[in-house]
Design an enzyme around this catalytic site. Structure first.
Site, short mmCIF file in Angstrom:
data_model
loop_
_atom_site.label_atom_id
_atom_site.label_comp_id
_atom_site.label_asym_id
_atom_site.label_seq_id
_atom_site.Cartn_x
_atom_site.Cartn_y
_atom_site.Cartn_z
N LYS A 1 0.84 -1.20 0.00
CA LYS A 1 0.00 0.00 0.00
C LYS A 1 0.88 1.25 0.00
O LYS A 1 1.90 1.30 0.69
CB LYS A 1 -0.90 -0.05 1.24
CG LYS A 1 -1.97 1.03 1.32
CD LYS A 1 -2.86 0.73 2.53
CE LYS A 1 -3.85 1.82 2.82
NZ LYS A 1 -4.71 1.48 3.97
N SER B 1 -9.85 -0.09 7.43
CA SER B 1 -9.26 -0.01 6.09
C SER B 1 -8.73 -1.31 5.52
O SER B 1 -8.34 -1.35 4.36
CB SER B 1 -8.15 1.04 6.08
OG SER B 1 -8.67 2.31 6.34
N SER C 1 -9.31 2.09 3.23
CA SER C 1 -8.38 2.78 2.37
C SER C 1 -7.46 1.83 1.61
O SER C 1 -6.71 2.27 0.74
CB SER C 1 -7.54 3.76 3.20
OG SER C 1 -6.74 3.09 4.15
#
Length: 463
Positions: A76, A175, A151
């Protein structure tokens, strides 16, 4: 509207454990696997928009004895990996290539995975959909008109579409679990301190962020947790070890159907919850409704803290993130959160105190129950645009509160929770259910996940 990359190449529809086994046996090569994953990414990313940057060559710790050696993956884009920029999903600055791996990236790489690049996230992970004010959104492989959540939305899209079997995510309010629920994946948010913390987690007044992965199989998640412990294990937590299947014990499971925000769970999500309860009872578990031992004031306290994080980004970006940081280029949602906090700034000490007490209240639920079941989200996955940062702040904020209502409690309490793909909406989008456990008890979550996966295997996007 499904869109995926599954094919008859060397990746096939293998999970990470199978790929690592084939590489160890010499039946396929790690370079061959990485090239297949790159080809799949090139096929789907023009539509899904899940990638930020690709590495020129696969990045690996190079230990052939590591449990996941040769498995391709993505990190990420809020975590430093040597040689790759970290941009946190924002237009406020352009990141330079990191000089070294971040603390958590070292643990992640120690499991043997080969990093092929970075996955997208919304600006600083503050939104619950991977959408942007001036760029194409990341799309859900199950239906490309819909959000993949956030996210860790880019990571979830890549795993669900079959580009890689496992990808890094982190969870500061849901997330990992939210995109897992939206994309039909397994997403385990670990206990606070289970894995090495990243720099942003260490700087928070109350650490909300846990590191982890998104996968398509429970055994991939279980293998990852056991492999990560080989690099570092927190001596204050019981070891997870390698969980390889369901436990024989029968559990007492509490059920929470509606959130403390006052928003009722939508009928489709409620139907999946009821079906999950029936399945658990059929398996011999005792399942009874309970109420959360947390005041409704928790919602205001958490949202104010959420605003505090945005305020700190606005005010300290040039010092803590990058000297070229331009706060004026942050999106309207980040600015709105910062303004929300400034209205309540004087209450910060009281808010932090109350949030610090949540863990004790949460722990009380596990005097009489081993696990707690709830939906991951209040309603089914929204279409893209519903949570776009260009939506007027008050309207967007209200939409987020009415959707993301079950997951933040575990972040504040620091406790583990897992999202499992237990059903589907009328649009055939996945619906996730959340199981929560006491602090340090990831083992029970993996055991119930194995049992449910065995009893009712997850839907496959390619079917």
């Amino acid at each position: 509207m499904r869109f995926h990359a599954f094919s008859d190449d060397v990746l096939a529809d293998h999970d990470a454990v199978t790929i690592a086994k084939l590489v160890r046996r010499g039946e396929i090569g790690a370079a061959e696997v990485a090239e297949a994953a790159r080809a799949r990414a090139a096929q789907v990313d023009p539509t899904l928009r899940a990638l930020v940057v690709s590495a020129e060559s696969a990045l690996s710790a190079g230990d052939p004895d590591a449990p996941l050696f040769g498995v391709p993956t993505y990190v990420k884009d809020n975590t430093d990996v040597r040689g790759l920029p970290t941009n946190h999903g924002t237009a406020a600055f352009v990141g330079r290539p990191a000089a070294e791996d971040g603390p958590y990236a070292k643990q992640f790489l120690s499991t043997g995975v080969s990093v092929l690049g970075k996955s997208r996230l919304p600006e600083f992970g503050l939104n619950a959909s991977t959408e942007f004010a001036a760029a194409e959104p990341t799309r859900n492989p199950w239906h490309t008109d819909y959000s993949p959540g956030a996210s860790s939305g880019g990571a979830a899209a890549l795993v669900a579409a079959g580009v890689v079997p496992i990808a890094h995510g982190n969870d500061g309010g849901g997330s990992i679990r939210i995109p897992a629920a939206c994309c039909g994946l397994v997403g385990l948010k670990p206990s606070r301190g289970r894995h090495v913390d990243g720099p942003q987690a260490r700087s928070m007044p109350i650490n909300l962020v846990s590191e982890g992965v998104l996968t398509r199989s429970v055994r991939d998640t279980a293998t990852y947790f056991a492999a990560a412990e080989r690099h570092w294990r927190n001596p204050k937590l019981p070891p997870v070890g390698l969980v390889e299947g369901p436990a024989r014990r029968r559990l007492r499971i509490g059920v929470i159907a509606d959130s403390i925000t006052g928003n009722e769970t939508c009928p489709q999500t409620r139907a999946v919850l009821d079906d999950t309860v029936a399945l658990l009872e059929k398996m011999g578990h005792e399942v009874l409704p309970i109420t959360l031992p947390v005041s409704p004031r928790f919602v205001d306290d958490f949202t104010t803290y959420w605003g505090l994080l945005a305020f700190l980004i606005e005010a300290g970006g040039k010092f803590a993130i990058d000297p070229r940081f331009q706060p004026g280029d942050l999106d309207a949602f980040t600015h709105g959160l910062g303004a929300l906090y400034r209205k309540s700034m004087a209450r910060t000490p009281a808010i932090l105190y109350r949030l610090s007490q949540v863990r004790r209240a949460y722990a009380g639920m596990f005097r009489d129950h081993e696990l707690i079941l709830s939906p991951v989200l209040v309603h089914t996955t929204p279409q893209l645009g519903h949570l776009n940062p260009t939506v007027p702040f008050g309207e967007l904020f209200a939409r987020l509160i009415s959707w993301v209502a079950f997951t933040p409690l575990n972040n504040v309490a620091g406790t583990p929770a897992i999202s499992l793909p237990m059903g589907a909406s009328s649009e055939s989008l996945p619906i996730g259910m959340q199981f929560s456990a006491a602090h340090g008890d990831e083992r029970s979550l993996l055991e119930i996940a194995f049992a449910l996966e065995s009893e009712r295997p997850w839907r496959r996007i390619q079917d």
